[in-house]
Structures are given as C-alpha cells and as structure tokens.
Motif scaffolding. Sequence first.
Motif, PDB file in Angstrom:
ATOM      1  N   UNK A 290       0.854  -1.190   0.000  1.00  0.00           N
ATOM      2  CA  UNK A 290       0.000   0.000   0.000  1.00  0.00           C
ATOM      3  C   UNK A 290       0.886   1.236   0.000  1.00  0.00           C
ATOM      4  N   UNK A 291       0.647   2.102  -0.969  1.00  0.00           N
ATOM      5  CA  UNK A 291       1.347   3.373  -1.026  1.00  0.00           C
ATOM      6  C   UNK A 291       0.408   4.528  -0.757  1.00  0.00           C
ATOM      7  N   UNK A 292       0.987   5.703  -0.635  1.00  0.00           N
ATOM      8  CA  UNK A 292       0.235   6.945  -0.448  1.00  0.00           C
ATOM      9  C   UNK A 292       0.547   7.864  -1.621  1.00  0.00           C
ATOM     10  N   UNK A 293      -0.499   8.440  -2.209  1.00  0.00           N
ATOM     11  CA  UNK A 293      -0.327   9.395  -3.300  1.00  0.00           C
ATOM     12  C   UNK A 293      -0.730  10.782  -2.827  1.00  0.00           C
ATOM     13  N   UNK A 294       0.097  11.775  -3.139  1.00  0.00           N
ATOM     14  CA  UNK A 294      -0.201  13.163  -2.793  1.00  0.00           C
ATOM     15  C   UNK A 294      -0.089  14.011  -4.050  1.00  0.00           C
ATOM     16  N   UNK A 295      -1.201  14.655  -4.422  1.00  0.00           N
ATOM     17  CA  UNK A 295      -1.277  15.414  -5.656  1.00  0.00           C
ATOM     18  C   UNK A 295      -1.046  16.910  -5.455  1.00  0.00           C
ATOM     19  N   UNK A 296      -0.983  17.360  -4.204  1.00  0.00           N
ATOM     20  CA  UNK A 296      -0.675  18.761  -3.939  1.00  0.00           C
ATOM     21  C   UNK A 296      -1.854  19.704  -4.006  1.00  0.00           C
ATOM     22  N   UNK A 297      -3.060  19.232  -3.640  1.00  0.00           N
ATOM     23  CA  UNK A 297      -4.222  20.125  -3.638  1.00  0.00           C
ATOM     24  C   UNK A 297      -4.075  21.193  -2.558  1.00  0.00           C
ATOM     25  N   UNK A 298      -4.695  22.337  -2.789  1.00  0.00           N
ATOM     26  CA  UNK A 298      -4.625  23.457  -1.854  1.00  0.00           C
ATOM     27  C   UNK A 298      -5.458  23.174  -0.604  1.00  0.00           C
ATOM     28  N   UNK A 299      -4.997  23.684   0.522  1.00  0.00           N
ATOM     29  CA  UNK A 299      -5.756  23.561   1.775  1.00  0.00           C
ATOM     30  C   UNK A 299      -6.777  24.683   1.942  1.00  0.00           C
ATOM     31  N   UNK A 300      -6.796  25.633   1.023  1.00  0.00           N
ATOM     32  CA  UNK A 300      -7.784  26.717   1.119  1.00  0.00           C
ATOM     33  C   UNK A 300      -9.199  26.160   0.981  1.00  0.00           C
ATOM     34  N   UNK A 301     -10.191  26.797   1.605  1.00  0.00           N
ATOM     35  CA  UNK A 301     -11.572  26.289   1.529  1.00  0.00           C
ATOM     36  C   UNK A 301     -12.055  26.169   0.089  1.00  0.00           C
ATOM     37  N   UNK A 302     -12.928  25.199  -0.137  1.00  0.00           N
ATOM     38  CA  UNK A 302     -13.519  24.983  -1.460  1.00  0.00           C
ATOM     39  C   UNK A 302     -14.827  25.763  -1.547  1.00  0.00           C
ATOM     40  N   UNK A 303     -15.001  26.523  -2.625  1.00  0.00           N
ATOM     41  CA  UNK A 303     -16.245  27.266  -2.825  1.00  0.00           C
ATOM     42  C   UNK A 303     -16.818  26.941  -4.202  1.00  0.00           C
ATOM     43  N   UNK A 304     -18.087  27.234  -4.377  1.00  0.00           N
ATOM     44  CA  UNK A 304     -18.749  27.072  -5.666  1.00  0.00           C
ATOM     45  C   UNK A 304     -19.074  28.456  -6.217  1.00  0.00           C
ATOM     46  N   UNK A 305     -18.627  28.732  -7.416  1.00  0.00           N
ATOM     47  CA  UNK A 305     -18.853  30.037  -8.031  1.00  0.00           C
ATOM     48  C   UNK A 305     -20.273  30.123  -8.596  1.00  0.00           C
ATOM     49  N   UNK A 306     -20.634  31.295  -9.127  1.00  0.00           N
ATOM     50  CA  UNK A 306     -21.987  31.522  -9.618  1.00  0.00           C
ATOM     51  C   UNK A 306     -22.388  30.561 -10.731  1.00  0.00           C
ATOM     52  N   UNK A 307     -21.413  30.124 -11.519  1.00  0.00           N
ATOM     53  CA  UNK A 307     -21.750  29.218 -12.630  1.00  0.00           C
ATOM     54  C   UNK A 307     -21.697  27.746 -12.221  1.00  0.00           C
ATOM     55  N   UNK A 308     -21.518  27.470 -10.905  1.00  0.00           N
ATOM     56  CA  UNK A 308     -21.531  26.092 -10.418  1.00  0.00           C
ATOM     57  C   UNK A 308     -20.191  25.392 -10.449  1.00  0.00           C
ATOM     58  N   UNK A 309     -19.117  26.123 -10.685  1.00  0.00           N
ATOM     59  CA  UNK A 309     -17.774  25.538 -10.721  1.00  0.00           C
ATOM     60  C   UNK A 309     -17.127  25.647  -9.350  1.00  0.00           C
ATOM     61  N   UNK A 310     -16.446  24.586  -8.925  1.00  0.00           N
ATOM     62  CA  UNK A 310     -15.758  24.607  -7.632  1.00  0.00           C
ATOM     63  C   UNK A 310     -14.295  25.002  -7.825  1.00  0.00           C
ATOM     64  N   UNK A 311     -13.809  25.880  -6.962  1.00  0.00           N
ATOM     65  CA  UNK A 311     -12.409  26.313  -6.948  1.00  0.00           C
ATOM     66  C   UNK A 311     -12.008  26.539  -5.492  1.00  0.00           C
ATOM     67  N   UNK A 312     -10.693  26.726  -5.269  1.00  0.00           N
ATOM     68  CA  UNK A 312     -10.295  27.109  -3.911  1.00  0.00           C
ATOM     69  C   UNK A 312     -10.574  28.595  -3.696  1.00  0.00           C
ATOM     70  N   UNK A 313     -10.869  28.941  -2.459  1.00  0.00           N
ATOM     71  CA  UNK A 313     -11.278  30.301  -2.113  1.00  0.00           C
ATOM     72  C   UNK A 313     -10.072  31.063  -1.583  1.00  0.00           C
ATOM     73  N   UNK A 314      -9.538  31.991  -2.371  1.00  0.00           N
ATOM     74  CA  UNK A 314      -8.400  32.756  -1.892  1.00  0.00           C
ATOM     75  C   UNK A 314      -7.882  33.711  -2.931  1.00  0.00           C
ATOM     76  N   UNK A 315      -7.231  34.752  -2.480  1.00  0.00           N
ATOM     77  CA  UNK A 315      -6.527  35.664  -3.372  1.00  0.00           C
ATOM     78  C   UNK A 315      -5.275  34.973  -3.891  1.00  0.00           C
ATOM     79  N   UNK A 316      -4.660  35.549  -4.899  1.00  0.00           N
ATOM     80  CA  UNK A 316      -3.408  34.969  -5.392  1.00  0.00           C
ATOM     81  C   UNK A 316      -2.353  34.927  -4.286  1.00  0.00           C
ATOM     82  N   UNK A 317      -2.329  35.962  -3.439  1.00  0.00           N
ATOM     83  CA  UNK A 317      -1.376  35.963  -2.330  1.00  0.00           C
ATOM     84  C   UNK A 317      -1.623  34.780  -1.405  1.00  0.00           C
TER      85      UNK A 317
END
Length: 465
Positions: free
Chosen positions: A4-31
Amino acid sequence: MLEIGVFNNGASSLPVITTKDGTTVNDGTLKQVHAAAQETLVNQVRQGILAERLGFQSFWLTEHHFQPEGAEMSPNPLLTQMAIAAQTRRIRLGQCANIVVWHHPVRFAEQVALLDVISGGRVECGVGRGYQPRENEVLGRPYGSTIQDQERNRKAFEEVIALVKKCWTEPSFSHRGENFSIPPTYTKWNHKQTLAYFDMEKVERSIEDVLAVGEPDMYSVGSPVLATTTTLKELQVFPQPLQKPHPQLWEPLTSSRSIKWAAQKGVNGVFIVEPNDRLRRNIDIYYEEAEKNGWPDMHNRGRFKYGWDAAKRRGIMTSRYIHVTTPGKEKQALERAGRAMELQFDYYGPFGFGAVLARLDEPMFDLNRKVTAEMLREREIAIQGSRQFVIDKIMKMKTECGYEDFSFLAWFELGGFEGREIEDQMQLFAEEVMPVIVRECGGKVELPSVGRDFVGAPRQRAAAE
C-alpha cells in the motif's frame, strides 16, 4: 501479498467554494494561494515521513505547475522526495509522474540517480508525456511538447526514455536520435586531463573512443580546450543509480496504445480513475501484450503474477480516493470530502478524465458533463465511508480485478483539508483498515532498511600537542 502506497497530488488547503456558474475552486486571493502552495510542499515532506512510520510501503508525488485553481501542485517531486529520503530508511519514493518531455533527458537522468543514491536505492521512477497546454507550452521543448501534437510527443517521450537508460546503464555513451544528439557533434574538448585519463590502460574506453583528436584550429583563439579541431565523441554521466540496471519505470496509463507500449517495454502501469470493470479490462490488455512480447522485464525474470507480483515488483498498481469517516460525523465528513472531489474533477474533467469514469457497458462520458462526488462514489473510485465500508470496497476491487498480489495507492489528500487532517486520515487508515486488508491479502511486503545515516557520531578533536 499486499503493498500500500500513499499518493499526494498537492491540492490546496484553502476552503472549497462554488462560483456563480456552479464551478468549484479554492477560495483565496493569489497571495493566499501562493502561501497555501508553500504549506503544501512542507506537508508533502511531513506526510512522506509519516507514511513510513505508519507502515506504508511507498509515497508518490506528481508533477504539476502553475495552478491557482486549487486541484494540484507539485513542481519538483524529485527535490521534495530528497528531503523525505534524508529522514526515512525504508519507504520507496515514486513519482506519478515526472513529465519527461519537459526536462533535458541527461539532467533528468542525473536527478533521478541522485535521489536513488541518497535514498539508498528506493526510487520508483514514474514517467509521463503531459497533457495540459498551460504546462506543456511553457515547459515543453519545441517539438512534441503538447498532447495535441500526439505523434511528435510520443516519439520525443520514447527517445527520452531510451536516452535516460543509456545515462543510467552505460559507463560511456553517445546518442544520435531524431531529437537529441549527445554529445553534440561540434563540441570541442581538447583537455589534457581527459586525454591523460583515457590514455590509462585500465580505463575501459580509449582516447579514440571518447575523442576525435584533431589539429589546433587556426581560426580559434583562447584556451587550448577550445582552440582545436578535437571534438567530443562520448559522454559519461554521474552518478548512476544505485539500483541495477536502473530503477523500475512506471507510467500512468489510460489508452490501450499506451498500455501496450508500457507492457512491451517492461514499464509498470498506474491506473487512477477507471471503474473496476474497465480497470480489469486494462490489466488484461497489459498482460496479453506482455505475454505476446515474452514478458519484458529489466531483470529478465519471465512471467509475473496477474495484477501485481510483489517479489518481482512488476505489474499494475491502482489508486483510489480514500476517506474514512468516524461514527456520528459521517454526513459532515462526506459532504466536505464530496466538495473536494468536485474541486478535483471540475479541473480534470475537461481534459478527458471524466470520460473514462464510464463503465465498459457505457459509452464514454461527454467531456462537458459535470462529475459529481456521488458519481465517483457510486463507481467506487472514491471510497469514502466507515472503516468497514472502506475495507469491503478495497477487497472488492482486488477480487473483481483479479489481482494475485495486490498493489494499491491510497489518495488521502483532498482540497480544502489542512495537512493535519490528511495526516489524521493516514493514521486512521493505518490503524483500523490496513491490518484487516493485510490479513485478507495474506501478509504485507516488509521493506529492508536501506536508507543512509547522514548525521554520524561527532568526531573527537585531536588532543593539542
């Protein structure tokens, strides 16, 4: 036997939000996204070290760049794993995958060999061709740099693999290919040390093998190394890997063409998002092609077990998203993990990964179709639920796919989850799930301690005279 191995893809820890068009992205400024990326890299090192302590056999990273959206980020898996290697002794270090058409093959060969030497011979070298134009067009070479340019991309990829193997296995070599000429035919090198070294009888190559010795160049000025018609014929690449003849190669696979190429070349395969019936069909394709070609293997060990052969380290590994819920918190946990799944597939889906979620009796899905967490769970690509639920689904995958030995990659990391939460998941799995599936699979592969101690005992200062 089980690995058994572990895979890490490097997803952001910032909260996940849904935009007006129904798309999910991380919630944060570029900074904030930049800061989260730094945190992710530190977490990858922490989790690689923790994976060994929890009894996992391997830790895998990917290579991805330039992503503010939050799904993945891992710009240099070899460098990250160098930090892990220095703090571990047993766990094997894999990449799923290094995109080799973005790297000069000689530099790539050196870097993999460096990690293999420093780790004591623990590299599982993943290679891939790349598919995202934002990465490919910035980092790729001018030929075959994008997945849209399929044939040139494939040929560049295949030539890189052949050249990397020469770097790893031949003490002195040259390469003349469609994309690379190593060393370049015009490279001048009239160096007295090189001449003296290859003039020694004990050295395996002669001056004539390595240099085309010529007269001084009347049109050149400067150092005697350059003011010459003497040119370099062969190159020696240092270091070579500790593993012989070289680390096992792996490739993430989807199309039957890529599956057959990997089988023909003795390259292990990794599958991630296929349902069990499609995964079984793909394993069949791999094994039929391997048998047709005489069971290619870098050690010439012949036939290997179906699915995975733990002793020979040959075959196919598969991956699933894993999230173990605790009693009383199931609903909240599944909702949050589900949002993370949609963050992933709102990014991956348009590239084609959504299409292969279809079962064998279904047509490939439209690339514009929304991939939901429920779809991923229903197709058992995301295995998220109680301890017993996770155990049952993992064992079902082993059975339905026909694995003899079983090699499985657990994907705990999810967008919107902090590092400590992912580490809690790893520990929960190791304590409550792993022992059961180890027993069901007849035992777990035990890895030798081959890592290096870089901090020896302090030396005693010599007494003053």
